[in-house]
Enzyme design. Structure first.
Site, PDB file in Angstrom:
ATOM      1  CD  GLU A 157      -1.813  -2.350   0.877  1.00 27.04           C
ATOM      2  OE1 GLU A 157      -2.332  -2.993  -0.061  1.00 27.04           O
ATOM      3  OE2 GLU A 157      -1.012  -2.854   1.694  1.00 27.04           O
ATOM      4  CG  ASN A 242      -2.060  -5.385  -2.686  1.00 26.11           C
ATOM      5  OD1 ASN A 242      -1.737  -5.845  -1.591  1.00 26.11           O
ATOM      6  ND2 ASN A 242      -1.925  -4.097  -2.972  1.00 26.11           N
ATOM      7  CG  ASP A 284      -6.019  -4.939  -1.206  1.00 24.47           C
ATOM      8  OD1 ASP A 284      -4.853  -5.320  -1.376  1.00 24.47           O
ATOM      9  OD2 ASP A 284      -6.498  -4.735  -0.075  1.00 24.47           O
TER      10      ASP A 284
END
Length: 559
Positions: A157, A242, A284
Site C-alpha cells: 500500500e 496485491n 486488493d
C-alpha cells in the site's frame, strides 16, 4: 512455529480436552501485553516457556509456565524506529515468533529480523532486511527451513517492491532474496528449473514486460503471509500480495508475479513453478493466505496437493508438484468474478464490475479483505476437514488519481464495505470437506472473523471473534460447546500445548485491532465511511461490544 507444522495444519494431537469436557475450561492465568493495538501473534511453547510478540514496539515476552500465574521469565525490547509506524498499512501488528535450534526468531516493524537465545533472551544477531523509508515493514511470522530463516516484507500500500529473503539462522547473513517483480535474475527464475504448468508464466522477464515501463520497481507483491514446506519435494510454498496501487488503471498487464503462489527451492531460492490467482488484480485480493500441504484422494488416486482458501472467494486445490489447478470452488457469495477456467488457470472476471475513472462500482463481492484474509485455517487429521474463518462482505469501489511518493500511501481508491446478502452475519467459522469439495457446517458471526483457528485430536476447534468471545466448537458438528468473554476483540491465533505439569492448556491473545478492528483500537470516526480503508462504513457499532487492550489468556480443565 505458529502453524504447528510445515504443512500449516494447526492440528494438535493433544486430547485431554475433548468435546465431553471442554465446557469445564477455566482461566488458568492471564498476562498483560502492555500494548493497546491489535494482538495478532500466536503464542508458541517450547519446554516450560511460552513466547509471544506484541504489536509495536514488538516486545517479545517469555513466560515461565512452571510458576503460578505464568511469571515473566524475561522480555526483549528491540526498540524499533518509531517512524516505521507511519508506513504500517493496517496497524503495526506482529504475527508471532518461531523457534529453531535453541533460538527464537521474529521480525520487527522497522524491517529487522532478530535472533535470541530461547533460554536467556540474549540477542544473538539482528539484521536489517528492508528499508521502511520506502514502505518496507515486517508483520509476518518467520519460518525456518534447513537453517534458513524465511522472512518477507509488507508495504504494497506504499509501493514497496515485494520479496522473500532467506537469512542464515546462525549469523543472520542474507543467503538469497527473491523479488516478486522485475527481471528473472531478481525473481530468481532460472528457466532450466522453472517449469510452470500454464504457458502464460513461461516467457522471459515477465516481471518487467507485464508492467508499464519501470513500474515494477514500485509494483507491490509483498510477502507477509504464511509459508509452507514439503520436506519430501524439498519445496517451500508462499503467496505474493496485491500489485501497487489498488487503482488498476495505472498498471496495465497481468502484473507478474503478484497475487500468486510460488514454489521455490529453499537452498537457492530458485523458483520451480508459479500460479496467479488474480491476474491484474482489481480489488486488493492479496494472495498471502495459508497453503495446506495435504496428500489426499483425488479422482481415484493419491495426489500431492496444496489446498488454498483464497481471498477472491475460491477454494483452490493445486498439484504441488506441477502447479496445475485441479479445482477452484466458490465458498462464498461472489460477484467480482464468474469462476476459474481450469484449462487455462485464469480467473474469469465479471466485466460488468471492472472499475473505471469517474464510476462507482457497486456490490463488488467479496470486498478487499476478501472472503478470507490472512487469518489461518486448520486441518484435522481425524476428521479430514478444514476449519476456516471467513467473511461475507461486499463493497462499493471508486478509483481515483494517484501518484507515487516514497514512504507515503499509494492506493488510488475509495472503498466502502458492507455486509453481503443474507441474514446480516458477515463472519463465519466454516467446516469444509476438501475431498467432497463442499461446506459441511458453519457457525455464524455478526462481525468479520479475524481470528485464526486451531483443531485438536479431542475433536475441538478453537477460535475467537471481534466481540471478544473465545469459543470451542465440536469439530464434527459445529456445535458451540464453550465460550469465554475476554476483555477485547480477538484477532490472534489460538495455541494448545502440554504444560510442564502434564496438563493440556489453550492460549489466545485478546486485543482488537488490525484492519478489521482499527475502527475500535484506533478510535476512528465512524462518520467517515472510508475510514480504515473501507471498514468505517460497517463496524462503527463494534465499539459498543469490544474494549481496547492486550491480554494473554490461558485456559485449562479444573484439577
Amino acid at each position: 512455529m505458529p502453524s504447528r507444522d510445515y504443512a500449516n495444519t494447526r492440528y494438535s494431537g493433544l486430547d485431554e480436552i475433548t468435546t465431553d469436557n471442554v465446557a469445564k475450561l477455566q482461566v488458568a492465568f492471564t498476562f498483560a501485553t502492555g500494548t493497546l493495538l491489535g494482538q495478532e501473534s500466536a503464542p508458541i511453547v517450547i519446554g516450560d516457556t511460552l513466547y509471544f510478540v506484541t504489536p509495536y514496539p514488538n516486545i517479545l515476552y517469555a513466560v515461565d509456565l512452571t510458576q503460578p500465574g505464568g511469571a515473566l521469565k524475561w522480555k526483549f525490547d528491540p526498540k524499533p524506529a518509531a517512524a516505521s509506524q507511519g508506513v504500517a498499512c493496517c496497524q503495526p501488528v506482529n504475527r508471532g515468533p518461531t523457534y529453531y535450534n535453541g533460538r527464537i526468531f521474529y521480525n520487527t516493524l522497522d524491517a529487522h529480523t532478530v535472533a535470541l537465545d530461547a533460554e536467556t533472551g540474549q540477542l544473538l544477531w539482528k539484521t536489517r532486511v528492508g528499508d521502511f523509508n520506502y514502505g518496507d515493514t515486517f508483520t509476518m511470522a518467520p519460518l525456518v527451513v534447513k537453517n534458513k530463516v524465511l522472512v518477507g516484507n509488507s508495504g504494497a500500500e506504499f509501493g514497496a517492491r515485494g520479496w522473500l529473503a532467506a537469512l542464515d539462522a546462525s549469523d543472520g547473513s542474507i543467503a538469497w532474496r527473491a523479488f516478486t517483480t522485475g527481471p528473472d535474475s531478481d525473481v530468481l527464475i532460472d528457466h532450466a528449473e522453472f517449469k510452470p504448468f500454464y504457458p502464460q508464466y513461461r516467457g522471459k522477464d515477465l516481471g518487467v514486460s507485464q508492467w508499464p515501463p519501470e513500474h515494477w520497481k514500485i509494483g507491490g507483491g509483498t510477502v507477509w503471509g504464511w509459508i509452507s514446506y514439503d520436506p519430501e519435494l524439498d519445496l517451500i510454498y508462499y503467496g505474493t500480495s496485491n500489485p501497487s496501487p489498488w487503482n488498476h488503471e495505472v498498471r496495465p498487464g497481468d502484473n507478474h508475479w503478484t497475487n500468486g503462489i510460488f514454489a521455490r527451492d529453499p537452498d537457492t531460492g530458485k523458483a520451480r513453478w508459479f500460479y496467479q490467482f488474480s491476474p491484474h488484480d482489481l480489488w486488493d485480493h492479496s494472495a498471502v493466505n495459508e497453503n495446506l500441504i495435504l496428500d489426499m484422494q483425488w479422482q481415484g488416486q493419491m495426489r500431492k496437493v496444496v489446498v488454498r482458501p483464497e481471498r477472491n472467494g475460491y477454494m483452490y486445490v493445486i498439484d504441488r508438484v506441477t502447479g496445475e489447478v485441479l479445482a477452484a470452488d466458490a465458498y462464498t457469495y461472489i460477484t467480482a468474478s464468474k469462476g476459474v477456467d481450469l484449462k487455462t488457470g485464469r480467473l474469469i472476471y465479471n466485466e460488468d464490475k471492472t472499475p473505471s475513472q469517474g464510476r462507482v462500482v457497486r456490490e463488488v463481492c467479496p470486498n478487499s479483505p476478501g472472503a478470507k484474509d490472512w487469518t489461518p485455517s486448520s486441518f484435522s487429521k481425524r476428521t479430514g476437514l478444514i476449519y476456516m474463518p471467513h467473511n461475507n462482505m461486499c463493497m462499493d469501489w471508486e478509483v481515483k488519481p494517484v501518484s507515487y511518493i516514497a514512504g507515503t500511501g499509494y492506493i488510488g481508491v475509495n472503498a466502502r464495505f458492507y455486509p453481503g446478502p443474507g441474514d446480516g452475519n458477515v463472519g463465519e467459522l466454516m467446516a469444509w470437506d476438501p475431498v467432497a469439495r463442499r461446506k459441511l457446517w458453519g457457525v455464524p458471526e455478526r462481525w468479520p472473523v479475524w481470528s485464526g483457528t486451531a483443531v485438536t485430536a479431542g475433536d475441538v476447534v478453537f477460535y475467537g471473534n471481534l466481540e471478544g468471545w473465545f469459543k470451542a466448537v465440536h469439530a464434527q458438528t459445529g456445535e458451540v460447546l464453550w465460550q469465554f468473554k475476554t476483555a477485547s476483540g480477538i484477532i490472534g491465533q489460538p495455541t494448545t500445548f502440554r504444560g510442564p505439569d502434564g496438563r493440556q492448556y489453550v492460549a489466545i491473545l485478546s486485543g482488537i485491532g488490525g484492519w478489521a478492528g482499527a475502527m475500535v483500537s484506533g478510535e476512528l470516526d465512524e462518520r467517515d465511511p472510508t475510514a480504515a480503508k473501507g471498514f468505517g462504513n460497517m463496524v462503527g457499532e463494534l465499539k459498543k461490544q469490544s474494549g481496547i487492550g492486550g491480554m494473554l489468556y490461558v485456559f485449562a480443565l479444573p484439577r
